[in-house]
Enzyme design. Structure first.
Site, mmCIF file in Angstrom:
data_model
loop_
_atom_site.group_PDB
_atom_site.id
_atom_site.type_symbol
_atom_site.label_atom_id
_atom_site.label_comp_id
_atom_site.label_asym_id
_atom_site.label_seq_id
_atom_site.Cartn_x
_atom_site.Cartn_y
_atom_site.Cartn_z
ATOM 1 N N LYS A 33 76.750 30.613 -63.837
ATOM 2 C CA LYS A 33 77.724 29.370 -64.549
ATOM 3 C C LYS A 33 76.971 28.305 -65.049
ATOM 4 C CE LYS A 33 78.307 27.670 -60.202
ATOM 5 N NZ LYS A 33 79.291 27.420 -59.044
ATOM 6 N N TYR A 242 59.262 -0.637 -64.046
ATOM 7 C CA TYR A 242 60.319 -2.134 -64.388
ATOM 8 C C TYR A 242 60.320 -2.914 -61.944
ATOM 9 C CZ TYR A 242 62.183 -1.275 -68.823
ATOM 10 O OH TYR A 242 62.917 -0.677 -69.518
#
Length: 344
Positions: A33, A242
């Site tokens: 899947k 950051y």
């Protein structure tokens, strides 16, 4: 090459299936899947079919077409979500087998396609998918008269061998299925590891095929190479990334590589993870951003052209642990931006 490269080792995948199959005396299927956990349903399913897999599992009917194309007409392809509204054309075209989860799904299937093969999924305690015991007791005579292809359930805590839920679900599944003539299946990867009482007529591993826990002996299937865009000197006291979250404590060389959280390398991974130049680890520093990761390469003898984040030294489960998640999420998040190559 401006994008990161994903290498999927189909030889290792096949080896993992054989190793899991060897742990049982019953048949072994495969869960493919979510595009085979993000690694490509076509190539993965074709490899497993060549190994002898005859039962494949997908989440939704739409996923079945790529698997059917890869494996040919003979193997069975089961759909976990069962018979959904509007599925009949899709199921019919690719000869998929819905796993019935509710009385409504069964009624819908019998009205739309009374002659279609089907399987039954039972709720043995996970309370996610499957017929509850009372609904199964009521429908069982009619369903059994129509010869289900499989009767199955799913374990909630199979990755914790000592969890009492495993025995509780085993007992519930046995009580619900005693006397059924259809093949029975309870075990995915974790259940396969729990021992023969969980194996019934066939097992259906997923994550273990792709190199993930709880199959500790699994060979790594995925490698990720990150191209280096730039290497820069950083002085003591300067910051990287950051939020100024990393400060240089020595004169450093920082490589910026082309990958980030848009490529499934989650922002939360951050500290504690390395990338590798050959066998030499280089720490990730600063925050992972959308398209870029910064790496301390000060200890390398040369500026690298590429660095590897997934390899035999560092697994999907290592990345998952650093991100506070599970290997499944890392694998299935590896985005479409990677260039891909398959090793056969």
């Amino acid at each position: 090459m401006g994008t990161a490269h994903l290498t999927i080792n189909l030889h290792a995948l096949a080896s993992n299936w054989r190793a899991l199959d060897a742990k049982t005396k019953v048949e072994t299927g495969a869960v493919v899947k979510a595009d085979a956990y993000g690694l490509g349903a076509g190539p993965v399913s074709a490899t497993l079919a060549e190994e002898g897999v005859r039962q494949f599992f997908v989440a939704a009917a739409e996923e079945g077409a790529a698997v059917r194309e890869a494996v040919g007409p003979k193997p069975q392809i089961f759909v976990f979500s069962g018979f959904m509204e509007g599925d009949n054309g899709l199921h019919y075209a690719d000869n998929l087998i819905p796993l019935i989860n509710s009385p409504e799904q069964y009624k819908r299937l019998r009205q739309a396609m009374p002659d279609r093969p089907f399987g039954v999924q039972l709720n043995s305690g996970m309370n996610r998918l499957g017929l509850d015991p009372a609904d199964w007791a009521e429908l069982r005579p009619e369903m059994e008269a129509n010869s289900p292809v499989v009767v199955m359930s799913h374990l909630a805590c199979a990755d914790e061998p000592d969890n009492p839920m495993n025995q509780q679900q085993l007992k519930a599944f046995r009580e619900m299925t005693d006397g059924v003539t259809a093949p029975r299946s309870l075990a995915a990867t974790g259940g396969t590891m729990l021992g023969s009482e969980f194996h019934f007529d066939f097992c259906r591993p997923g994550i273990g095929l792709y190199g993930g826990m709880p199959f500790a002996e699994a060979k790594p299937v995925v490698a990720i190479d990150l191209p280096v865009i730039q290497v820069r000197p950083v002085d003591v006291g300067e910051t990287v990334g950051y939020g100024n979250s990393w400060i240089a404590r020595r004169p450093s060389r920082i490589a910026t590589v082309a990958a980030g959280y848009a490529d499934g390398l989650h922002r939360a991974i951050g500290g504690g993870i390395d990338v590798f130049f050959g066998n030499q680890p280089c720490p990730v520093v600063g925050r992972i951003s959308m398209d870029l990761i910064t790496v301390d390469v000060t200890d390398l003898p040369e500026d690298p052209k590429r660095l590897r984040i997934l390899n035999g030294h560092q697994t999907v489960d290592d990345l998952a642990e650093a991100a506070g998640t599970i290997g499944y999420e890392i694998l299935t998040s590896l985005g479409a931006r990677y260039s891909r190559g398959y090793v056969e």
